[in-house]
Design an enzyme around this catalytic site. Structure first.
Site, mmCIF file in Angstrom:
data_model
loop_
_atom_site.group_PDB
_atom_site.id
_atom_site.type_symbol
_atom_site.label_atom_id
_atom_site.label_comp_id
_atom_site.label_asym_id
_atom_site.label_seq_id
_atom_site.Cartn_x
_atom_site.Cartn_y
_atom_site.Cartn_z
ATOM 1 N N ASP A 1 26.860 43.921 55.561
ATOM 2 C CA ASP A 1 27.261 45.094 56.275
ATOM 3 C C ASP A 1 27.790 46.211 55.174
ATOM 4 O O ASP A 1 28.204 47.062 56.134
ATOM 5 C CB ASP A 1 29.380 43.981 56.275
ATOM 6 C CG ASP A 1 30.390 44.197 57.270
ATOM 7 O OD1 ASP A 1 29.787 44.904 58.437
ATOM 8 O OD2 ASP A 1 30.790 45.412 56.873
ATOM 9 N N LYS B 1 29.748 48.833 63.834
ATOM 10 C CA LYS B 1 28.721 49.597 63.288
ATOM 11 C C LYS B 1 27.339 49.329 64.022
ATOM 12 O O LYS B 1 26.654 50.238 63.708
ATOM 13 C CB LYS B 1 28.448 48.329 62.380
ATOM 14 C CG LYS B 1 29.797 49.134 61.127
ATOM 15 C CD LYS B 1 29.660 48.085 60.132
ATOM 16 C CE LYS B 1 31.313 47.017 59.327
ATOM 17 N NZ LYS B 1 31.702 46.421 60.212
ATOM 18 N N ILE C 1 41.409 42.754 66.837
ATOM 19 C CA ILE C 1 41.290 44.662 66.828
ATOM 20 C C ILE C 1 42.326 45.018 68.547
ATOM 21 O O ILE C 1 42.928 45.861 68.291
ATOM 22 C CB ILE C 1 40.174 44.594 66.557
ATOM 23 C CG1 ILE C 1 39.499 44.352 65.092
ATOM 24 C CG2 ILE C 1 40.323 46.208 66.820
ATOM 25 C CD1 ILE C 1 38.478 44.591 64.898
ATOM 26 N N LYS D 1 27.415 50.205 56.201
ATOM 27 C CA LYS D 1 28.504 51.249 56.344
ATOM 28 C C LYS D 1 27.802 52.375 55.094
ATOM 29 O O LYS D 1 28.185 53.754 55.301
ATOM 30 C CB LYS D 1 29.280 50.709 55.237
ATOM 31 C CG LYS D 1 30.633 49.557 56.483
ATOM 32 C CD LYS D 1 31.189 49.340 55.384
ATOM 33 C CE LYS D 1 32.441 47.969 57.051
ATOM 34 N NZ LYS D 1 33.715 47.308 55.847
#
Length: 815
Positions: A679, A580, A476, A683
């Site tokens: 995960d 996150k 990323i 979110k």
């Protein structure tokens, strides 16, 4: 006629003197009848002052005297033809001998008076003007050296003499009358008293000389030639974006000069101001540049201010107490006292209650001022009607200046927003009723940051700069750098935004560059020039650099960076993150971070926490900001799980699909990290919190995809073995869905403040039925979108889209 004044750097070397000669010859040949005023060669006045002080202390000064002689002789050798050199050497040598005698006298007396100091430093201007006039005489025979001490008459305030205007006027007019056809080279900075003793005119004295001659002789223009392109919007050594101002009014130029702009000194302008003679600031080394015209009116401008100036070192004295309230003449008594003792007050502000007065002075005067106040107001202090005066040090003054300010609303708001946004506390404020100037006192350590931030705020047509500190250089981070590099020109042209990566760090190396790391070669530069990485050091260095419009980007999946988020916000640095962890831990931590960011006026953007490059968080916030009421959210927010169920069709086994997903890089090394739903849970948790719900991770009802045996397998190989054993379980699910004409989906839902995630079978009428590939999808059911929910759909994984989401958040910080 016009007056041309050249500063020390303009006559500081052979090459610069050649430039001066070209300018003067050009003016003379054009019929402009110039009168030339020269300063001493650069560094000479300081050298003369040092020699004077050494002589008074019985220290050796002869070597400096020899250096002074040789410096001028070298110019003569290079710029005057050999056959004309001897008379010039003789005159300069006589001046050197005269200077030597004076220094010997100071040494004998062991005393350096103000009168002696003035006489000694006057030799700098006499050397340079005589020398340059003789050089010019080779080209223009009418060139004549004039010692201004014979024509500018002053009082006996040595070091800062006041001009006798009447007598000076007569003498200068007589000089002009007797030298009508001459090209005059006039010494700047010096005059003489009624006894003929040499005096100096103080700071900016050579400019003052030019203004005096220009005013008396009604010059069309006074040109001040220096080493910069006129007066700039800010100090170019601090603000790289500073640019030259074409026009200033006398008032604007005085305000800027008073608050630190060193190109011109305010008293210089007074004679020109009275006669409305334009002053032009020009660059000796770029004579083709028009420079800055200082004239009676400001002229039209596209900007609300003309410039930002500053005094870098200032002290503030606070005086408060009940004895000031309603006390007629208190302020007059205070400031008359300070004026009598030659203490210059830079800035004054008083509370409307009259309970306190705050004023700024130069640091050297602060202690003296306090002693004077204690003596003057001794009775009030003893009666406790006044508190003891307090000194605050290590402060600076920043001033925004411009005549257009009085016609433009919101100037103060723009100034204080720029300062507040960058965490710069304002200690005191002063603004005159004329609205030409708003001055603020801030910490000295914040001055560079403040100047850059305010410059960006007021000169909006310029490119705004974001300084980025990026943590993480994996897929990323590397992709983000590639995108930033490719879009650099587009951002400049379309968004007026420049993004500079000032710091980058991974687990091994870290690198810093205030001018921006080259994103075309960042990887090699980091490897070859980077220092050993340490996260706490990286954060501390970022804070120490104290750059305006600063953004920290967390492109990692580690928990450690999030422990620094609060500290970063408190340093007034925005955060953009795809990590996150900070938002999906304890609710108390989530709230603390959001409250801290809001309290410090910085941004906390994390769009990629939920939907990679999809605008999910932003859509939710916009719905709520617009007053819509959220009824339900349904979502598939795992690109990995989406891919697996979209491909679990026909004869494909669940085992084979998971294996294929791992081979394609869609899953973590252990697929259970995805298939376990943790995960996905994070979110949904973030969405629920952003929707206003107080919810903990343990409150989420997380349904399983995998049988218990798969989850409890001790290794990845054992997991796949258990997955193969569970083939019948998954085939039964697939067959059931097929028989009911449905598909299997792993869906998260937020409704009535509760979050659940479970496997479901949905039919053709459901918006999630036609999902394909590794896409994510989310459905917002609200009061406004009740019959037909608002659906956002698109790629939910991959370095390109995630980096693009980080990129978008970064640009929004700069919006």
């Amino acid at each position: 006629m016009k007056v041309l004044k050249f500063g020390g750097t303009s006559v500081g070397s052979v090459e610069s003197i050649k430039a001066v000669l070209d300018i003067v010859k050009g003016s003379y040949d054009a019929g402009e009848k110039p009168l030339v005023v020269l300063s001493a060669m650069s560094g000479v006045t300081n050298l003369l002052t040092a020699m004077a002080e050494h002589a008074a202390e019985k220290k050796e000064f002869e070597s400096d005297l020899k250096l002074l002689e040789e410096r001028h002789f070298d110019v003569v050798r290079k710029l005057i033809a050999v056959k004309f050199q001897n008379p010039v050497f003789t005159k300069l040598k006589l001046l050197i001998n005269e200077l030597d005698e004076i220094l010997q006298g100071v040494a004998a007396l062991k005393e350096l008076s103000h009168q002696s100091r003035d006489l000694i430093v006057s030799f700098g201007e006499r050397f340079s003007n005589y020398m340059v006039s003789k050089i010019m005489e080779q080209y223009i025979a009418e060139s004549t050296f004039i010692d201004a001490s014979h024509y500018i008459k002053t009082d006996s305030n040595f070091g800062h003499a006041q001009v006798n205007e009447g007598l000076t006027n007569q003498l200068v007019q007589a000089l002009a009358h007797t030298h009508v056809d001459k090209l005059l080279f006039v010494t700047g900075f010096i005059g003489s008293n009624e006894k003929g003793r040499v005096t100096t005119l103080g700071r900016g004295g050579s400019d003052y000389t030019a203004a005096i001659f220009g005013s008396i002789l009604n010059a069309s223009t006074i040109e001040i030639w220096t080493d910069v392109n006129g007066m700039l919007t800010a100090d170019p050594k601090i603000v790289k974006k500073a640019f030259s101002l074409p026009v200033l009014s006398y008032t604007e130029a005085m305000e800027l000069s008073y608050f630190g702009a060193k190109v011109i000194y305010p008293p210089t302008m007074i004679p020109a101001f009275l006669k409305k003679i334009p002053i032009v600031i020009r660059n000796t080394f770029e004579p083709e540049f028009g420079g800055t015209v200082i004239q009676f009116d400001s002229g039209k401008s596209d900007y609300p201010i003309k410039g930002i100036s500053s005094i870098s070192d200032i002290s503030v004295i606070n005086l408060s107490g009940s004895g000031m309230i309603g006390k007629s003449g208190f302020s007059g008594r205070l400031f008359t006292l300070l004026a009598r003792e030659q203490i210059n007050v830079v800035l004054i502000t008083q509370s409307s209650s009259e309970h306190s007065i705050t004023f700024a002075v130069h640091p050297n005067d602060a202690q003296k001022a306090v002693v004077l106040i204690r003596d003057e107001f001794e009775l009030e202090l003893e009666a406790n009607k006044l508190d003891l005066p307090e000194i605050e040090e290590n402060l600076s003054v920043l001033a925004v200046v411009g005549e257009n300010m009085k016609r433009t609303p919101g100037m103060s708001g723009r100034l204080f927003y720029a300062l507040g946004r960058n965490g710069i506390n304002v200690r005191a404020i002063a603004q005159g009723s004329s609205e030409f100037n708003i001055s603020v006192i801030i910490k000295k350590d914040n001055l560079a940051k403040a100047l850059n931030a305010v410059h960006d705020a007021f000169f909006a047509e310029l490119k705004k700069t974001l300084y980025v500190f990026n943590l993480g250089t994996g897929n990323i981070g590397a992709t983000l750098f590639k995108q930033l590099h490719e879009q650099h020109d587009f951002l400049l042209e379309s968004n007026d935004l420049e993004i500079k990566v000032a710091g980058v760090s991974n687990s091994r190396k870290m690198l810093f560059d205030v001018d921006g790391i080259d994103l075309a070669t960042w990887k090699d530069t980091l490897e070859s020039e980077g220092e050993i990485s340490d996260l706490s050091t990286f954060i501390e260095r970022m804070k120490e650099m104290d750059l305006p419009n600063c953004v920290f980007i967390d492109n990692t999946a580690s928990k450690l960076p999030s422990t620094y988020y609060e500290e970063i916000f408190k340093a007034n640095i925005s955060i953009v993150t795809c990590n996150k962890i900070a938002n999906s831990g304890d609710y108390a931590q989530y709230k603390l971070l959001h409250d801290t960011a809001r309290r410090h006026g910085v941004d906390f953007f994390y769009e990629t926490n939920v939907g990679a490059g999809l605008p999910i968080v932003r859509v939710l916030k916009d719905l709520m900001l617009s007053g819509d009421r959220l009824l339900k959210i349904e979502a598939i927010l795992s690109g990995t799980i989406s891919y697996i169920f979209n491909n679990f069709t026909g004869d494909a086994s669940f085992y084979d699909v998971v294996k294929k997903a791992q081979e394609l890089g869609y899953t973590e090394p252990d697929p259970r990290d995805d298939l376990g739903g943790v995960d996905f849970m994070r979110k949904m948790l973030i969405l629920a919190r952003d929707a206003g719900n107080v919810i903990e991770p343990s409150d989420v009802d997380l349904g399983n995809i995998l049988p218990e045996a798969c989850l409890k397998a001790t290794s990845v190989d054992d997991f796949y073995a258990e997955l193969l054993k569970a083939e019948q379980y998954f085939n039964d699910l697939k067959n059931q869905a097929l028989q009911e004409n449905k598909v299997i989906r792993y869906i998260g839902k937020l409704e009535n403040g509760k979050v659940s995630i479970s496997m479901q079978m949905v039919g053709e009428t459901h918006p999630f039925y036609a999902l394909s590939g590794s896409d994510n999808i989310i459905s917002f059911t609200t009061e406004r979108y009740k019959e037909r929910p608002l659906v956002v759909k698109g790629p939910g994984a991959g370095a390109e889209v995630t980096a693009a989401g980080v990129f978008a958040d970064l640009v929004n910080v700069g919006a």
